[in-house]
Design a protein around this motif. Structure first.
Motif, short mmCIF file in Angstrom:
data_model
loop_
_atom_site.label_atom_id
_atom_site.label_comp_id
_atom_site.label_asym_id
_atom_site.label_seq_id
_atom_site.Cartn_x
_atom_site.Cartn_y
_atom_site.Cartn_z
N THR A 1 0.61 -1.22 0.07
CA THR A 1 0.06 -0.13 0.06
C THR A 1 0.74 1.14 0.13
O THR A 1 1.94 1.47 0.63
CB THR A 1 -1.02 -0.06 1.20
OG1 THR A 1 -1.67 1.25 1.24
CG2 THR A 1 -0.15 0.01 2.48
N ASP A 2 0.50 2.23 -0.84
CA ASP A 2 1.07 3.53 -0.76
C ASP A 2 0.28 4.60 0.14
O ASP A 2 0.65 5.93 0.17
CB ASP A 2 1.11 4.28 -1.97
CG ASP A 2 1.83 3.43 -3.16
OD1 ASP A 2 3.13 2.55 -2.57
OD2 ASP A 2 1.63 3.29 -4.23
N ASP A 3 -0.59 4.13 0.71
CA ASP A 3 -1.27 5.10 1.50
C ASP A 3 -0.74 5.22 2.80
O ASP A 3 -0.74 4.46 3.79
CB ASP A 3 -2.79 4.46 1.97
CG ASP A 3 -3.82 5.26 2.78
OD1 ASP A 3 -3.26 6.32 2.66
OD2 ASP A 3 -4.82 4.62 3.22
N GLN A 4 -0.23 6.55 3.14
CA GLN A 4 0.53 6.83 4.46
C GLN A 4 -0.35 6.86 5.56
O GLN A 4 0.05 6.99 6.76
CB GLN A 4 1.21 8.12 4.27
CG GLN A 4 2.12 8.21 3.03
CD GLN A 4 3.31 7.26 3.20
OE1 GLN A 4 3.55 6.79 4.21
NE2 GLN A 4 3.86 6.63 2.13
N GLY A 5 -1.50 7.06 5.35
CA GLY A 5 -2.72 6.91 6.39
C GLY A 5 -3.08 5.65 7.02
O GLY A 5 -4.10 5.89 7.83
N VAL A 6 -2.61 4.75 6.46
CA VAL A 6 -3.02 3.27 6.98
C VAL A 6 -2.89 3.48 8.48
O VAL A 6 -1.82 3.90 8.99
CB VAL A 6 -2.13 2.38 6.47
CG1 VAL A 6 -0.55 2.47 6.65
CG2 VAL A 6 -2.91 0.68 6.70
N SER A 7 -3.85 2.91 9.13
CA SER A 7 -3.78 2.94 10.50
C SER A 7 -3.65 1.64 11.47
O SER A 7 -3.50 0.54 10.69
CB SER A 7 -5.21 3.59 11.16
OG SER A 7 -6.34 2.63 10.78
N ALA A 8 -3.37 1.44 12.72
CA ALA A 8 -3.25 0.49 13.45
C ALA A 8 -4.44 -0.65 13.41
O ALA A 8 -4.27 -1.89 13.15
CB ALA A 8 -2.82 0.71 15.02
N SER A 9 -5.68 0.28 13.31
CA SER A 9 -6.81 -0.62 12.91
C SER A 9 -6.89 -1.28 11.64
O SER A 9 -7.47 -2.24 11.55
CB SER A 9 -8.16 0.41 13.05
OG SER A 9 -8.09 0.99 14.49
N ASP A 10 -6.52 -0.63 10.73
CA ASP A 10 -6.39 -1.19 9.52
C ASP A 10 -5.60 -2.44 9.23
O ASP A 10 -6.13 -3.34 8.80
CB ASP A 10 -5.76 -0.23 8.30
CG ASP A 10 -6.62 0.93 8.18
OD1 ASP A 10 -7.81 0.82 8.40
OD2 ASP A 10 -6.18 2.01 7.84
N LEU A 11 -4.48 -2.45 10.03
CA LEU A 11 -3.50 -3.56 10.07
C LEU A 11 -4.19 -4.80 10.81
O LEU A 11 -4.22 -5.89 10.32
CB LEU A 11 -2.31 -3.07 10.62
CG LEU A 11 -1.50 -2.03 10.02
CD1 LEU A 11 0.05 -1.71 10.68
CD2 LEU A 11 -1.04 -2.54 8.59
N ALA A 12 -5.02 -4.42 12.02
CA ALA A 12 -5.40 -5.28 12.67
C ALA A 12 -6.65 -6.05 11.87
O ALA A 12 -6.78 -7.24 12.08
CB ALA A 12 -6.14 -4.72 14.14
N ALA A 13 -7.44 -5.28 11.13
CA ALA A 13 -8.43 -5.76 10.18
C ALA A 13 -8.08 -6.62 9.32
O ALA A 13 -8.45 -7.84 8.96
CB ALA A 13 -9.28 -4.71 9.69
N ALA A 14 -6.80 -6.19 8.73
CA ALA A 14 -6.44 -7.28 7.59
C ALA A 14 -5.55 -8.40 8.37
O ALA A 14 -5.72 -9.51 7.45
CB ALA A 14 -4.99 -6.32 6.88
N ALA A 15 -5.30 -8.58 9.43
CA ALA A 15 -4.61 -9.85 9.98
C ALA A 15 -5.85 -10.34 10.74
O ALA A 15 -5.70 -11.67 11.13
CB ALA A 15 -3.33 -9.31 10.90
N GLY A 16 -6.77 -9.70 11.12
CA GLY A 16 -7.79 -10.49 11.91
C GLY A 16 -7.40 -10.76 13.28
O GLY A 16 -8.04 -11.73 13.99
#
Length: 286
Positions: A194-209
């Protein structure tokens, strides 16, 4: 890299390449693989790709060192030529080794040929072959050809260096201290893709489940740094590639997500030991 430092402190970082170097004068201390190390004059340092480490002068006298970075693909090609067949990539379990057997001297000659010049292409190839085969002889293990993977835009990277160093391989790896390697890898891939600098900790958690805290703990355990530090490192590597293209510093800062040129310069220097401007001039003349 050929530099003398007295007060500079390297932020914790890693490289996409193998890093082979030696201390010319003084002593430098660093942490790597959860342990403290010191390299004194004549000692050789070696880091696997994606091996997190920092660094600073051991005392007020500082240190002088030389370092060369060699991509895993090139290492694989040299070793295949030497063996007459494809072989596994070397895995170094100790980041500091003795310079005996002329190893430090071989590194000096290669570095001088690459940086100081003039040296013919043939001479550089011969010195490179000598360094890679000599260093591989110091490796404690080999990993299979399936170990390297390929990052976006053809950027080589190594997956699970710390896992392999624990003596395990394959999809069933579990990290140190029970870390979830699968979670860490999902997060790492997302950060690369991802090139999105706005990716959040919640985004990472959601992707990993997993929970945000589980993601942080697993990533830290497997890759030796927080996800935010790894993301910043990816941005700095992107900045390096843009600087090689000769792009203006202001454009590089904006495109890689830094606030401004001074923000980029501050972090670039902490990671690589040189300013972006000096790096661009060096690659332009190299």
């Amino acid at each position: 890299m050929h530099a003398h430092f007295e007060r500079h402190v390297y932020h914790r970082h890693s490289h996409e390449t193998y890093s082979f170097g030696f201390t010319e004068e003084g002593a430098q201390s660093f942490t790597c693989r959860r342990a403290a190390h010191t390299s004194t004059a004549g000692m050789v340092m070696v880091f696997n790709p994606d091996d997190p480490h920092d660094g600073h002068a051991t005392d007020e006298l500082g240190f002088t060192y030389r370092m060369v970075h060699i991509g895993p693909g090139l290492v694989a090609d040299v070793l295949a030529e030497a063996a007459g067949r494809r072989v596994g990539l070397p895995l170094f379990t100790e980041p500091v080794v003795s310079g005996r057997g002329g190893l430090a001297g071989k590194l000096r000659l290669l570095h001088q040929a690459l940086v100081d010049g003039p040296a013919s292409a043939l001479r550089r190839d011969e010195l490179l072959d000598g360094v890679v085969t000599a260093m591989a002889g110091r490796a404690r293990a080999r990993v299979g050809e399936s170990w390297p993977d390929v990052a976006p835009a053809g950027t080589p990277r190594m997956s699970g260096v710390l896992d392999v160093a624990d003596g395990r391989s394959g999809a069933g790896l579990s990290g140190r201290g029970g870390a979830d390697v699968g979670t860490a890898r999902v997060v790492r891939e997302l950060l690369h893709d991802t090139d999105d600098q706005g990716v959040s900790a919640s985004d990472l958690a959601a992707a990993a489940g997993r929970s945000r805290f589980a993601v942080y703990r697993s990533f830290q355990a497997v890759y030796g740094m927080a996800p935010s530090d790894y993301q910043r490192q990816l941005r700095l590597r992107a900045a390096q590639r843009l600087l090689v293209q000769g792009r203006p510093l202001v454009e590089v800062a904006v495109e890689t997500g830094f606030t401004d040129q001074s923000h980029l310069t501050r972090w670039f220097t902490r990671y690589f030991g040189v300013t972006p401007g000096a790096y661009r001039r060096a690659v332009a003349t190299g």
